[in-house]
Write an enzyme that holds these catalytic residues in place. Sequence first.
Site, PDB file in Angstrom:
ATOM      1  N   ASP A 212       0.841  -1.195   0.000  1.00  0.00           N
ATOM      2  CA  ASP A 212       0.000   0.000   0.000  1.00  0.00           C
ATOM      3  C   ASP A 212       0.884   1.256   0.000  1.00  0.00           C
ATOM      4  O   ASP A 212       1.905   1.303   0.689  1.00  0.00           O
ATOM      5  CB  ASP A 212      -0.851  -0.035   1.275  1.00  0.00           C
ATOM      6  CG  ASP A 212      -1.961   0.982   1.273  1.00  0.00           C
ATOM      7  OD1 ASP A 212      -2.800   0.920   0.361  1.00  0.00           O
ATOM      8  OD2 ASP A 212      -2.003   1.835   2.175  1.00  0.00           O
TER       9      ASP A 212
ATOM     10  N   GLU B 298      15.677 -14.418  -0.512  1.00  0.00           N
ATOM     11  CA  GLU B 298      16.102 -15.459   0.441  1.00  0.00           C
ATOM     12  C   GLU B 298      15.109 -16.631   0.412  1.00  0.00           C
ATOM     13  O   GLU B 298      15.507 -17.785   0.402  1.00  0.00           O
ATOM     14  CB  GLU B 298      16.004 -14.854   1.844  1.00  0.00           C
ATOM     15  CG  GLU B 298      17.256 -14.819   2.640  1.00  0.00           C
ATOM     16  CD  GLU B 298      16.920 -14.211   4.000  1.00  0.00           C
ATOM     17  OE1 GLU B 298      16.277 -14.881   4.818  1.00  0.00           O
ATOM     18  OE2 GLU B 298      17.290 -13.048   4.217  1.00  0.00           O
TER      19      GLU B 298
END
Length: 559
Positions: free
Chosen positions: A223, A273
Amino acid sequence: MLSTLPAGTGRPSPTTTAAPWWRDAVIYQVYVRSFLDSTDDGIGDLAGVRAGLPYLKKLGVDGIWLSPFYPSPQHDHGYDVADYRAVDPVYGDLTEFDRLVCASHRIGLKVLLDIVPNHCSSEHPWFRETLAAGPGTEARSRFHFAPGRGADGSEPPNNWRAMFGGPAWTRVTEPDGTPGEWYLHLFTPEQPDLNWRHQEVGDEFEQVLRFWLDRGVDGFRIDVAAGLFKHPELPDSEDPEADERSRDSVNPLAWNQPEVHGVWRRWRAVCEEYTAGDGEHRLLVGEVSVPTAREHALYVRPDELHQAFFFDLLSAPWDAAAFRTTIDAAVRDIAGTGSTVTWVLNNHDQVRTVTRYAGEPGVEGSGLGAARARAAALLMLALPGAAYVYQGEELGLPEVLDLPDDVLTDPIFSRTGSRKHVRDGCRVPLPWSGHASPFGFSQGAAGAQPWLPQPSWFADHATDRALADTSSFWHLYREGLQLRRSMPQLGEGPLHWLETPPQVLAMVRGDGLVCAVNFGSDPVPAPVPGAPLLASGPCPDGVLPGATAAWWITDLKTA
Ligand code: GLC
């Protein structure tokens, strides 16, 4: 002259691609509150989303983005988050969330969450702490607190305006009962802006990302992704009125500050990751409102966000030249840098396309808005990049324009006193079946009424009717999505424009898909002879009627 290509060569055969899934994915935006209510309280919930998964699978999207379902006082329907690691009881709980992720993955749908880092709720523990702690404390430095101006500090620290109307500052009462400092909020007073120059803010959000990634989510819609950092001096804006939403502009002192790119690099590294762990790409898609496609491209550099919503097509008028200029800028400045363009025509903040394209008020009855919205959908699905479909778009839902004032819940209405820009009309709960409200949105006849009233004409758009009628919006979206999936070269790669009359756009994609849109009202000769593969409306051989789009396959080698 419309240049004509050789006749169609039938349906394409499926091929495979090694590009990461997100580069050309089509994601369905679920506004959880309004999707499907499993508890008969009139409000959609996570179990309702799970019940709707087969419907979405059948439609053919690649995944879902869930609007915020975290604990929240709902001043902005969940974009005021009080706890980033839990589920609001109105929507379910973490167990139900885990079930939803599991069920989605079982049928091959990705799950994206909505994360709100620019501001939290005034009921978040961090903000509550600031009120008790008083001026100059560590607690206040996680937000933007400042003394007021004027002899008694009764004027806000600067002249910034909030996006939803009124000043961007609210004064607090100090623990000793005296009028005190002011805090910054770019949206409502119940959404205090976080200070991203405070180390703990960034660290906390990294932990929030990991919390949900560990639960198996495939990524995040971010957002206000061009927000977060404000000019360090918080100086006055030169044109505060222009900063309000009503002027379609954002305050350059409060948005798009260079430091924000460091946050997206950090978040991307976290995603990488997880990707390295199991080979499945995690996705970051930003709500990026910046003035130009070139600035937009900076957010989707290879080590930042994967995608950012490109809103210019959504705001373009129904006009061939406007669409072409917008598409060219995106392809040149965003796809041209190696990134992907993320197209969007509808979302929970905008007037739905069927109504937006209807022209003058009252013209809607003619079906013009619906015809244009169907044509725009076929165009969007033929463009290079990714796309997002907002719930109800696949049903051709128009905006509900006549909700009475006393049912409106959008803070834009309460803050401005005006219905302009009010967003409730695109958030009315979906119709699933039957002839009367709640149209299968809630199951029990004795259950609560939907949180926003559904008009009787929603019956015409209910999913049961849409599925049964092969000429419906739903079938158009489904066919478009299926064809897109069978032509992976559509997602990436070049776009060539054909020579056309001014009211028409025609482009060649991939190995020979031609998509043409007639923005005018009079029929034109089709760019490809023969029956189209798919058309947004009746399309006789050799003709492209007004407000219609069509796809053809042509053999370019003989062109
Ligand atoms: C974004 C959301 C909108 C929300 C605002 C404040 O623009 O899409 O619904 O009101 O941010 O969080």
